[in-house]
Design an enzyme around this catalytic site. Structure first.
Site, PDB file in Angstrom:
ATOM      1  N   ILE A  47       0.839  -1.204   0.000  1.00 31.49           N
ATOM      2  CA  ILE A  47       0.000   0.000   0.000  1.00 31.49           C
ATOM      3  C   ILE A  47       0.872   1.251   0.000  1.00 31.49           C
ATOM      4  O   ILE A  47       1.777   1.397   0.830  1.00 31.49           O
ATOM      5  CB  ILE A  47      -1.013  -0.017   1.169  1.00 31.49           C
ATOM      6  CG1 ILE A  47      -1.825   1.288   1.205  1.00 31.49           C
ATOM      7  CG2 ILE A  47      -0.372  -0.309   2.516  1.00 31.49           C
ATOM      8  CD1 ILE A  47      -3.094   1.195   2.030  1.00 31.49           C
ATOM      9  N   THR A  48       0.593   2.154  -0.949  1.00 26.86           N
ATOM     10  CA  THR A  48       1.355   3.407  -1.015  1.00 26.86           C
ATOM     11  C   THR A  48       0.640   4.497  -0.220  1.00 26.86           C
ATOM     12  O   THR A  48      -0.571   4.420   0.009  1.00 26.86           O
ATOM     13  CB  THR A  48       1.528   3.887  -2.477  1.00 26.86           C
ATOM     14  OG1 THR A  48       0.252   4.275  -3.010  1.00 26.86           O
ATOM     15  CG2 THR A  48       2.136   2.804  -3.352  1.00 26.86           C
ATOM     16  N   GLY A  49       1.395   5.503   0.188  1.00 26.65           N
ATOM     17  CA  GLY A  49       0.808   6.584   0.990  1.00 26.65           C
ATOM     18  C   GLY A  49       0.346   6.060   2.334  1.00 26.65           C
ATOM     19  O   GLY A  49      -0.682   6.480   2.865  1.00 26.65           O
ATOM     20  N   GLY A  94      -3.177   9.487   6.898  1.00 32.20           N
ATOM     21  CA  GLY A  94      -4.461   9.601   6.211  1.00 32.20           C
ATOM     22  C   GLY A  94      -5.145   8.257   5.983  1.00 32.20           C
ATOM     23  O   GLY A  94      -5.062   7.335   6.803  1.00 32.20           O
ATOM     24  N   TYR A 149      -5.871  18.167 -10.420  1.00 29.97           N
ATOM     25  CA  TYR A 149      -6.274  17.098  -9.496  1.00 29.97           C
ATOM     26  C   TYR A 149      -7.427  16.279 -10.082  1.00 29.97           C
ATOM     27  O   TYR A 149      -7.373  15.047 -10.102  1.00 29.97           O
ATOM     28  CB  TYR A 149      -6.662  17.702  -8.144  1.00 29.97           C
ATOM     29  CG  TYR A 149      -7.085  16.655  -7.133  1.00 29.97           C
ATOM     30  CD1 TYR A 149      -6.136  15.786  -6.577  1.00 29.97           C
ATOM     31  CD2 TYR A 149      -8.407  16.520  -6.739  1.00 29.97           C
ATOM     32  CE1 TYR A 149      -6.517  14.814  -5.660  1.00 29.97           C
ATOM     33  CE2 TYR A 149      -8.792  15.554  -5.819  1.00 29.97           C
ATOM     34  CZ  TYR A 149      -7.845  14.702  -5.278  1.00 29.97           C
ATOM     35  OH  TYR A 149      -8.224  13.740  -4.380  1.00 29.97           O
TER      36      TYR A 149
HETATM   37  N1  LIG Z   1      -9.251  13.126   1.946  1.00 31.44           N
HETATM   38  C1  LIG Z   1     -10.235  13.125   1.091  1.00 31.44           C
HETATM   39  O1  LIG Z   1     -11.332  13.689   1.349  1.00 31.44           O
HETATM   40  C2  LIG Z   1     -10.113  12.394  -0.221  1.00 31.44           C
HETATM   41  C3  LIG Z   1     -11.222  12.410  -1.073  1.00 31.44           C
HETATM   42  C4  LIG Z   1     -11.143  11.738  -2.285  1.00 31.44           C
HETATM   43  C5  LIG Z   1      -9.961  11.050  -2.613  1.00 31.44           C
HETATM   44  N2  LIG Z   1      -8.892  11.056  -1.777  1.00 31.44           N
HETATM   45  C6  LIG Z   1      -7.667  10.311  -2.204  1.00 31.44           C
HETATM   46  O2  LIG Z   1      -7.206   9.522  -1.124  1.00 31.44           O
HETATM   47  C7  LIG Z   1      -5.807   9.265  -1.299  1.00 31.44           C
HETATM   48  C8  LIG Z   1      -5.112   9.466   0.053  1.00 31.44           C
HETATM   49  O3  LIG Z   1      -5.234  10.808   0.446  1.00 31.44           O
HETATM   50  P1  LIG Z   1      -5.400  11.275   1.966  1.00 31.44           P
HETATM   51  O4  LIG Z   1      -6.672  12.030   2.043  1.00 31.44           O
HETATM   52  O5  LIG Z   1      -5.152  10.146   2.889  1.00 31.44           O
HETATM   53  O6  LIG Z   1      -4.235  12.384   2.042  1.00 31.44           O
HETATM   54  P2  LIG Z   1      -2.943  12.523   2.996  1.00 31.44           P
HETATM   55  O7  LIG Z   1      -3.317  12.376   4.412  1.00 31.44           O
HETATM   56  O8  LIG Z   1      -2.308  13.787   2.535  1.00 31.44           O
HETATM   57  O9  LIG Z   1      -2.060  11.275   2.579  1.00 31.44           O
HETATM   58  C9  LIG Z   1      -1.478  11.204   1.319  1.00 31.44           C
HETATM   59  C10 LIG Z   1      -0.402  10.133   1.338  1.00 31.44           C
HETATM   60  O10 LIG Z   1       0.259  10.128   0.058  1.00 31.44           O
HETATM   61  C11 LIG Z   1       1.653  10.239   0.277  1.00 31.44           C
HETATM   62  N3  LIG Z   1       2.338  10.926  -0.817  1.00 31.44           N
HETATM   63  C12 LIG Z   1       2.018  12.133  -1.361  1.00 31.44           C
HETATM   64  N4  LIG Z   1       2.929  12.442  -2.317  1.00 31.44           N
HETATM   65  C13 LIG Z   1       3.824  11.425  -2.350  1.00 31.44           C
HETATM   66  C14 LIG Z   1       4.996  11.176  -3.094  1.00 31.44           C
HETATM   67  N5  LIG Z   1       5.482  12.044  -4.011  1.00 31.44           N
HETATM   68  N6  LIG Z   1       5.677  10.020  -2.879  1.00 31.44           N
HETATM   69  C15 LIG Z   1       5.236   9.132  -1.961  1.00 31.44           C
HETATM   70  N7  LIG Z   1       4.152   9.314  -1.222  1.00 31.44           N
HETATM   71  C16 LIG Z   1       3.455  10.460  -1.412  1.00 31.44           C
HETATM   72  C17 LIG Z   1       1.777  11.018   1.569  1.00 31.44           C
HETATM   73  O11 LIG Z   1       3.062  10.838   2.122  1.00 31.44           O
HETATM   74  P3  LIG Z   1       3.694  11.940   3.155  1.00 31.44           P
HETATM   75  O12 LIG Z   1       3.266  11.510   4.520  1.00 31.44           O
HETATM   76  O13 LIG Z   1       5.161  11.784   2.928  1.00 31.44           O
HETATM   77  O14 LIG Z   1       3.182  13.286   2.757  1.00 31.44           O
HETATM   78  C18 LIG Z   1       0.667  10.405   2.395  1.00 31.44           C
HETATM   79  O15 LIG Z   1       1.045   9.170   2.961  1.00 31.44           O
HETATM   80  C19 LIG Z   1      -5.346  10.211  -2.406  1.00 31.44           C
HETATM   81  O16 LIG Z   1      -5.198   9.451  -3.597  1.00 31.44           O
HETATM   82  C20 LIG Z   1      -6.491  11.203  -2.558  1.00 31.44           C
HETATM   83  O17 LIG Z   1      -6.600  11.689  -3.881  1.00 31.44           O
HETATM   84  C21 LIG Z   1      -8.944  11.726  -0.586  1.00 31.44           C
END
Ligand SMILES: NC(=O)c1ccc[n+]([C@@H]2O[C@H](COP(=O)([O-])OP(=O)(O)OC[C@H]3O[C@@H](n4cnc5c(N)ncnc54)[C@H](OP(=O)(O)O)[C@@H]3O)[C@@H](O)[C@H]2O)c1
Length: 285
Positions: A12-14, A18, A168
């Site tokens: 799993i990435t990221g 979050g 985005y």
């Molecule tokens: N939150 C929402 O309401 C929402 C809604 C729709 C879709 N999403 C999708 O859900 C997914 C997760 O987002 P989240 O809301 O959990 O956001 P988040 O808390 O900002 O987490 C994003 C994750 O992605 C990692 N990441 C970002 N850029 C990266 C890079 N260049 N290389 C490696 N890792 C990287 C971050 O690592 P770091 O810790 O190093 O920053 C973090 O672990 C995303 O694809 C987003 O588009 C979110």
């Protein structure tokens, strides 16, 4: 380790925070071996320690990669292939919104590179291993933001008047087009590919220092009304683990249910063109 996912290897990435971290924790609780991918060692190590402590599952590994770099993705894939003889589930989740335009080491606009091309390249590099591990699953985290998106083939690098939300939305639409095209190519292999919208979730999303203060604080205040990361992780966990979706592929899910895809995602010609362009941009042809 016991649980319905015992013996399964899940990449799993990221996973450093979050939705990704919450999904990794839930899947660890169910006994899976978790391979957490993070770009920052300290944040990654903290997340892995938290997941081990909260799940009681010590089978959680950390691999580091900055997914904005294709070189890093290739090194990550080599490490995964060397260390894990089977990969049962790949969850592409890492992503971000970037209101300021920036360019990766490969000269590609960052949103398109991280949110779409990283999914595309990592998945393709791991595809043979997923096939030999079948039944296997690929889960791509998209967003309802895809509904406002179009793929601007003339300007994928976002050189012409860059707009962060548009970039985005485009990248999240690309996630669905990629998933559907992948599912068509994987027919008969025992590997499925599905995409999802996690809900509107209070995470680190949008809070990067590169984004303006109003956005970071706006998201903080709005966060009071949003889902918790554990709730946002539900559909990832469902697609990664539920027997209900065994064999189901090329679908878009939200709240553990199949949902209508954005109309723009149903054009197979666009999906094929995006695949070819992505292959070229990642040197996979
Ligand atoms: N939150 C929402 O309401 C929402 C809604 C729709 C879709 N999403 C999708 O859900 C997914 C997760 O987002 P989240 O809301 O959990 O956001 P988040 O808390 O900002 O987490 C994003 C994750 O992605 C990692 N990441 C970002 N850029 C990266 C890079 N260049 N290389 C490696 N890792 C990287 C971050 O690592 P770091 O810790 O190093 O920053 C973090 O672990 C995303 O694809 C987003 O588009 C979110």
């Amino acid at each position: 380790v016991t649980g319905d996912m015992a013996g399964k290897v899940i990449v799993i990435t990221g996973a450093s925070r979050g939705i990704g971290k919450a999904a990794a924790l839930e899947l660890a609780k169910r006994g899976a071996k978790i391979v957490a991918v993070a770009r920052d060692r300290a944040r990654g190590e903290t997340a892995v320690a938290d997941i081990k402590a909260a799940s009681g599952n010590q089978n959680v590994d950390l691999l580091l990669a900055d997914l904005s770099s294709q070189g890093d993705i290739r090194r990550l894939a080599d490490e995964l292939l060397a260390r894990y003889p089977r990969i049962d589930v790949l969850i592409n989740n890492a992503g971000a919104v970037n209101l300021q335009r920036s360019v990766t080491v490969d000269g590609i606009e960052t949103t398109f590179a991280v949110n779409h091309l990283a999914y595309f390249l990592l998945t393709n590099l791991l595809l043979d291993r997923l096939k030999s591990s079948a039944p296997a699953r690929i889960v791509n985290v998209s967003s309802d933001a895809s509904r406002g998106g179009t793929i601007d083939f003339e300007d994928l690098k976002g050189v012409r008047d860059y707009n962060g939300w548009r970039a985005y939305s485009q990248s999240k639409l690309a996630n669905i087009l990629f998933t559907d095209e992948l599912a068509r190519r994987l027919q008969g292999t025992g590997v499925t590919a599905n995409s999802l919208h996690p809900g509107t979730v209070a995470t680190g999303f949008g809070k990067s220092q590169n984004n303006p203060l109003w956005l970071r604080w706006g998201i903080r205040v709005a966060g009071l009304f949003m889902l918790k990361p554990e709730q946002g992780a539900q559909t990832l966990v469902y697609l990664a683990s539920s027997p209900e979706v065994e064999g189901i592929s090329g679908k878009f899910f939200t709240k553990n249910r199949e949902a209508n895809q954005p109309a723009a995602a149903s054009d197979e010609n666009v999906a094929r063109k995006l695949w070819d362009v992505s292959a070229r941009m990642t040197g996979l042809t």
